[in-house]
Motif scaffolding. Sequence first.
Motif, PDB file in Angstrom:
ATOM      1  N   GLY A 351       0.765  -1.233   0.000  1.00 40.50           N
ATOM      2  CA  GLY A 351       0.000   0.000   0.000  1.00 40.50           C
ATOM      3  C   GLY A 351       0.794   1.280   0.000  1.00 40.50           C
ATOM      4  N   MET A 352       2.124   1.199  -0.157  1.00 41.18           N
ATOM      5  CA  MET A 352       2.950   2.417  -0.222  1.00 41.18           C
ATOM      6  C   MET A 352       3.043   2.838  -1.680  1.00 41.18           C
ATOM      7  SD  MET A 352       5.993   1.287   2.418  1.00 41.18           S
ATOM      8  CE  MET A 352       6.919   2.800   2.112  1.00 41.18           C
ATOM      9  N   ARG A 353       2.327   3.861  -2.032  1.00 36.14           N
ATOM     10  CA  ARG A 353       2.223   4.267  -3.434  1.00 36.14           C
ATOM     11  C   ARG A 353       3.303   5.258  -3.855  1.00 36.14           C
ATOM     12  NH1 ARG A 353      -1.320   0.849  -6.160  1.00 36.14           N
ATOM     13  NH2 ARG A 353      -2.644  -0.047  -4.533  1.00 36.14           N
ATOM     14  N   SER A 354       4.084   5.752  -2.912  1.00 33.61           N
ATOM     15  CA  SER A 354       5.150   6.695  -3.267  1.00 33.61           C
ATOM     16  C   SER A 354       6.253   6.608  -2.231  1.00 33.61           C
ATOM     17  CB  SER A 354       4.612   8.118  -3.363  1.00 33.61           C
ATOM     18  OG  SER A 354       4.170   8.580  -2.098  1.00 33.61           O
ATOM     19  N   HIS A 402      19.261   4.736 -15.094  1.00 37.45           N
ATOM     20  CA  HIS A 402      18.860   3.998 -16.303  1.00 37.45           C
ATOM     21  C   HIS A 402      17.661   3.110 -16.003  1.00 37.45           C
ATOM     22  CE1 HIS A 402      19.203   1.587 -19.967  1.00 37.45           C
ATOM     23  NE2 HIS A 402      19.161   0.520 -19.200  1.00 37.45           N
ATOM     24  N   PHE A 403      17.711   2.440 -14.878  1.00 38.77           N
ATOM     25  CA  PHE A 403      16.600   1.577 -14.456  1.00 38.77           C
ATOM     26  C   PHE A 403      15.312   2.392 -14.316  1.00 38.77           C
ATOM     27  CE2 PHE A 403      14.098   0.117 -10.826  1.00 38.77           C
ATOM     28  CZ  PHE A 403      13.824  -1.194 -11.165  1.00 38.77           C
ATOM     29  N   ILE A 404      15.419   3.556 -13.685  1.00 34.71           N
ATOM     30  CA  ILE A 404      14.247   4.407 -13.474  1.00 34.71           C
ATOM     31  C   ILE A 404      13.685   4.904 -14.798  1.00 34.71           C
ATOM     32  CG2 ILE A 404      13.529   6.668 -12.595  1.00 34.71           C
ATOM     33  CD1 ILE A 404      13.581   4.546 -10.462  1.00 34.71           C
ATOM     34  N   GLU A 405      14.547   5.241 -15.732  1.00 32.19           N
ATOM     35  CA  GLU A 405      14.069   5.730 -17.034  1.00 32.19           C
ATOM     36  C   GLU A 405      13.260   4.658 -17.762  1.00 32.19           C
ATOM     37  OE1 GLU A 405      14.070   8.798 -18.297  1.00 32.19           O
ATOM     38  OE2 GLU A 405      14.846   9.292 -16.297  1.00 32.19           O
ATOM     39  N   ILE A 406      13.709   3.401 -17.686  1.00 31.09           N
ATOM     40  CA  ILE A 406      12.933   2.305 -18.288  1.00 31.09           C
ATOM     41  C   ILE A 406      11.580   2.181 -17.590  1.00 31.09           C
ATOM     42  CG2 ILE A 406      12.812  -0.196 -18.591  1.00 31.09           C
ATOM     43  CD1 ILE A 406      15.797  -0.235 -19.029  1.00 31.09           C
ATOM     44  N   ALA A 407      11.592   2.245 -16.264  1.00 31.14           N
ATOM     45  CA  ALA A 407      10.342   2.122 -15.501  1.00 31.14           C
ATOM     46  C   ALA A 407       9.381   3.265 -15.834  1.00 31.14           C
ATOM     47  CB  ALA A 407      10.650   2.093 -14.006  1.00 31.14           C
ATOM     48  N   LYS A 408       9.913   4.455 -16.017  1.00 30.84           N
ATOM     49  CA  LYS A 408       9.057   5.603 -16.353  1.00 30.84           C
ATOM     50  C   LYS A 408       8.497   5.469 -17.762  1.00 30.84           C
ATOM     51  CE  LYS A 408      10.956   9.601 -15.427  1.00 30.84           C
ATOM     52  NZ  LYS A 408      12.048  10.589 -15.241  1.00 30.84           N
ATOM     53  N   SER A 409       9.321   5.024 -18.697  1.00 31.56           N
ATOM     54  CA  SER A 409       8.881   4.936 -20.096  1.00 31.56           C
ATOM     55  C   SER A 409       7.834   3.841 -20.298  1.00 31.56           C
ATOM     56  CB  SER A 409      10.084   4.676 -21.010  1.00 31.56           C
ATOM     57  OG  SER A 409      10.652   3.391 -20.757  1.00 31.56           O
ATOM     58  N   THR A 410       7.769   2.873 -19.382  1.00 30.69           N
ATOM     59  CA  THR A 410       6.771   1.797 -19.487  1.00 30.69           C
ATOM     60  C   THR A 410       5.620   1.995 -18.492  1.00 30.69           C
ATOM     61  OG1 THR A 410       8.227   0.462 -18.054  1.00 30.69           O
ATOM     62  CG2 THR A 410       8.328   0.051 -20.421  1.00 30.69           C
ATOM     63  N   ASP A 411       5.514   3.206 -17.949  1.00 32.50           N
ATOM     64  CA  ASP A 411       4.390   3.581 -17.070  1.00 32.50           C
ATOM     65  C   ASP A 411       4.290   2.717 -15.820  1.00 32.50           C
ATOM     66  OD1 ASP A 411       3.552   5.603 -18.862  1.00 32.50           O
ATOM     67  OD2 ASP A 411       2.505   4.111 -20.077  1.00 32.50           O
ATOM     68  N   LEU A 412       5.439   2.387 -15.265  1.00 29.49           N
ATOM     69  CA  LEU A 412       5.460   1.643 -14.009  1.00 29.49           C
ATOM     70  C   LEU A 412       5.624   2.588 -12.814  1.00 29.49           C
ATOM     71  CD1 LEU A 412       7.766  -1.310 -15.112  1.00 29.49           C
ATOM     72  CD2 LEU A 412       5.271  -1.337 -14.907  1.00 29.49           C
ATOM     73  N   ILE A 413       6.381   3.648 -13.013  1.00 31.95           N
ATOM     74  CA  ILE A 413       6.524   4.665 -11.980  1.00 31.95           C
ATOM     75  C   ILE A 413       6.508   6.035 -12.644  1.00 31.95           C
ATOM     76  CG2 ILE A 413       7.958   3.132 -10.555  1.00 31.95           C
ATOM     77  CD1 ILE A 413      10.318   4.956 -11.232  1.00 31.95           C
ATOM     78  N   GLU A 414       6.345   7.050 -11.838  1.00 28.32           N
ATOM     79  CA  GLU A 414       6.465   8.419 -12.314  1.00 28.32           C
ATOM     80  C   GLU A 414       7.131   9.255 -11.230  1.00 28.32           C
ATOM     81  OE1 GLU A 414       2.535   9.722 -13.194  1.00 28.32           O
ATOM     82  OE2 GLU A 414       1.960  10.012 -11.088  1.00 28.32           O
ATOM     83  N   GLU A 415       7.783  10.318 -11.645  1.00 33.53           N
ATOM     84  CA  GLU A 415       8.433  11.217 -10.701  1.00 33.53           C
ATOM     85  C   GLU A 415       7.534  12.411 -10.442  1.00 33.53           C
ATOM     86  OE1 GLU A 415      12.756  11.942 -10.587  1.00 33.53           O
ATOM     87  OE2 GLU A 415      12.801  10.894 -12.511  1.00 33.53           O
ATOM     88  N   ASP A 416       7.386  12.760  -9.180  1.00 30.71           N
ATOM     89  CA  ASP A 416       6.604  13.916  -8.780  1.00 30.71           C
ATOM     90  C   ASP A 416       7.456  14.714  -7.796  1.00 30.71           C
ATOM     91  OD1 ASP A 416       4.749  15.774  -8.105  1.00 30.71           O
ATOM     92  OD2 ASP A 416       3.403  14.399  -7.052  1.00 30.71           O
ATOM     93  N   ARG A 417       8.122  15.749  -8.330  1.00 34.21           N
ATOM     94  CA  ARG A 417       9.064  16.536  -7.534  1.00 34.21           C
ATOM     95  C   ARG A 417      10.141  15.622  -6.933  1.00 34.21           C
ATOM     96  NH1 ARG A 417       5.079  20.950  -4.518  1.00 34.21           N
ATOM     97  NH2 ARG A 417       4.187  21.815  -6.449  1.00 34.21           N
ATOM     98  N   ASP A 418      10.153  15.477  -5.613  1.00 27.94           N
ATOM     99  CA  ASP A 418      11.188  14.683  -4.965  1.00 27.94           C
ATOM    100  C   ASP A 418      10.736  13.271  -4.649  1.00 27.94           C
ATOM    101  OD1 ASP A 418      12.917  16.842  -5.008  1.00 27.94           O
ATOM    102  OD2 ASP A 418      12.198  17.605  -3.082  1.00 27.94           O
ATOM    103  N   TYR A 419       9.665  12.819  -5.291  1.00 24.25           N
ATOM    104  CA  TYR A 419       9.097  11.512  -4.977  1.00 24.25           C
ATOM    105  C   TYR A 419       9.020  10.623  -6.214  1.00 24.25           C
ATOM    106  CZ  TYR A 419       7.686  12.968  -0.290  1.00 24.25           C
ATOM    107  OH  TYR A 419       7.694  13.386   1.016  1.00 24.25           O
TER     108      TYR A 419
END
Length: 775
Positions: A351-354, A402-419
């Motif tokens: 349940g930790m979404r961010s 690099h790992f985060i960029e792949i996750a963002k491009s496949t809509d698994l995570i997104e960045e919101d300011r510092d989160y």
Amino acid sequence: MSKPSYPENWNDIDTGLYYRSVKIFNQVRKLLSVKMKLHADEQVEKGDIFLFNHFSRFETFIPQFLIFEQSGAYCCAIASGEFFKEDNVLARYLGNVGVFPHNHPRLFQLLAAQILRGRKVIIFPEGGMVKDHRVMDVKGHYSVYSRITGERRKHHTGAAVLAQGVEIFKDMVRTAYQNKNHAQLLRWKEELKLDSLDQLLTSALKPTLIVPANITFYPIRSSENLLLTSVELFSNGLSMRQTEELLVEGNIIFRNTDMDIRMGETVNPLATWDWRTRLLQKKVAPELDSLDDIFALPSRPKNWKHKLLGAYLKKSANETRNQYMEEIYENVTINLSHLASTLIMHCIENGMRSLERQFFYNALYIGVKTLQKNTSIHLHRSLLNPNYYSNLQIGTNKSFEHFIEIAKSTDLIEEDRDYYRFLPKLLEEHDFDLIRLENLIAVYHNEAEPIAAVSKTMIKALDECDTIAPEAIAAWQFEDELMDLKWELHNYTKPIYDDINDHETASEDPSPFFLQPVEDNGIGVLLIHGLLASPAEMKGYGDHLAQQGYTVMGVRLKGHGSSPYALRDQSREDWYASVRQGFEILKAHCRQIVVTGFSTGGALALKLAAENHPEILGVSAAAVPLKFINSSFMLVPLLHGTNRFVDWVSSYEGVKPFFENISEHPRVNYRHVPVRGLYELRLLIQQMDEFLPKIKLPVLLMQGDHDPVVSVKSAPELMNKLRTPDKQLKILKSDRHGVIMENIDGAWHLNDEFIRHCVNETNTRPISRTAQSRS
């Protein structure tokens, strides 16, 4: 379904063709971007049947050739019967290099004969590619997805059945030898095409061992690549499955991928036999005459004893299968993407979404350092080399980005300011053939899941982020500095560097040092050595300070204390990163710090002071190299540019990659100066105009009046560039450069006085001082 029509026997290995294939493989390997690392002790020599997990087609061509290179033993493998439907060039080639169709009716007998001849057998017991890396069910039991049935199932037991059969035959050989049944032994020798009875007996005396192994690829990518583009040019369209395989597996081949092949503990198939199985096997053995009889026991028993033994063997094979399944998956080579994926999946499943970005980086760093102490887990070399993970603490790790960029491009995570925000797609079910494209986080998480310690460690690391003591982090950071030196020594003491290293004379301990006094006065001193030297240059003064109650950190600038070749590969930013790391370590123990640097270390000390950290009370710098006695130093930018041009157009080292250095302290300093190092120093000097005016802290400059390296004119010019009102200049009587190492003209006493001045002036307004000379 009609059974395939195969000859009763199979082609023997064409050793000439096999050897040529290995040579071609090595040539192709040099062209590819895959870095293959085989982790094995004695398993290659001892093992007979080698088992590998299966994630890509590329890996199926690798193990047998690597095993041959290391052991000299020819390896057989199993391939789909579809390759042998037609008598074509490929089918004939495979047959001649030891590849057997999976549906040959005498497959076990043929492979057993190969083992008895001293060959090794490669098997992929998963039975197909496991693209999702999911090998555990919800109850924690091992199983894999079967594309044919659309359900999860256990591994095939073929490897266990084969090993048991070979062991039964070996026991029959030993019994015949004891009974002096020479005719029987001769017949078996001829049937197996062995050179002598001694070869038959030697084979029978060796236990048949199964070696479970794991192939781990890192990183896994899914971007466009040459292979996909080439295939698309000559096809009328690809299915989604074909496209996915070319995207993922093409990147494995062409995009700097590590392929770690790690062999686990050997499995003896007889270890699962109980007394009943052993007793019944002894009773049945006289009724068996060949390998065909042995492997017919479970399926075509001749009597109740055969049937019962077949049942016992089947049960034992299942137990052996369970052993090697566990061993295969516990030999995953864990990397940073595994740790990050484990953390992300834990968060979203609970349940930790961010999660705050820096909090996430800190948890990863804590996890890495904790896992380094767990000797039962195999870490990827990037988690053992601080160059690849230590900057997690400052949130600038390229592997993770690099790992985060792949996750963002496949809509698994997104960045919101510092989160980082974790998206619902992480928990969705994905098509088996698309999951490597759609949810790489799940793939990494599945691969690491069998190693329970990884999950436990990362969950604990997340919980500890708020409570872990700064001193504990600092201890890890200092450990990283020591490890970094070891990696440098490992990388730059190879034979290719002997032309320079063989002439080096430095013998003093080049390790960074951290000194804690018996009676702590609460003040820290950061010591930074000069170009070509090591922390040994400042160790004497460090011991002197510790005796007075100061906590002392002696920094090692990257590239120093190992090899001039290491220094050639570093930049001024790398040196400064070492200074910043040393500062962070000391800051965890002391809230008040004075920074002292010598020569190039002095310039770096002033750069740190320009950032006006609240913990820093003042900075002292001796023999800062603004102007040089040797005017040829002015030619360095031109020479460095020429070297870079020569490197670019050829493999030649450059016009003059190193200068010889006549050192005052040959046991500490390099004898060879890389031109690149001098060039980086020039850039640092040029940068001083930018940062010197920003310093607001007390500054002490020391300079020898007859320094043979740095012109005495440097010091007044530096004083003029400083804008701080609290600045001092001390000119020392010295015809040597190393004024701090040798404590020339009371240099230590002067610096001690300055440190006390900084401490006394901490809470008062800085007092302007006029530049002073000391004759």
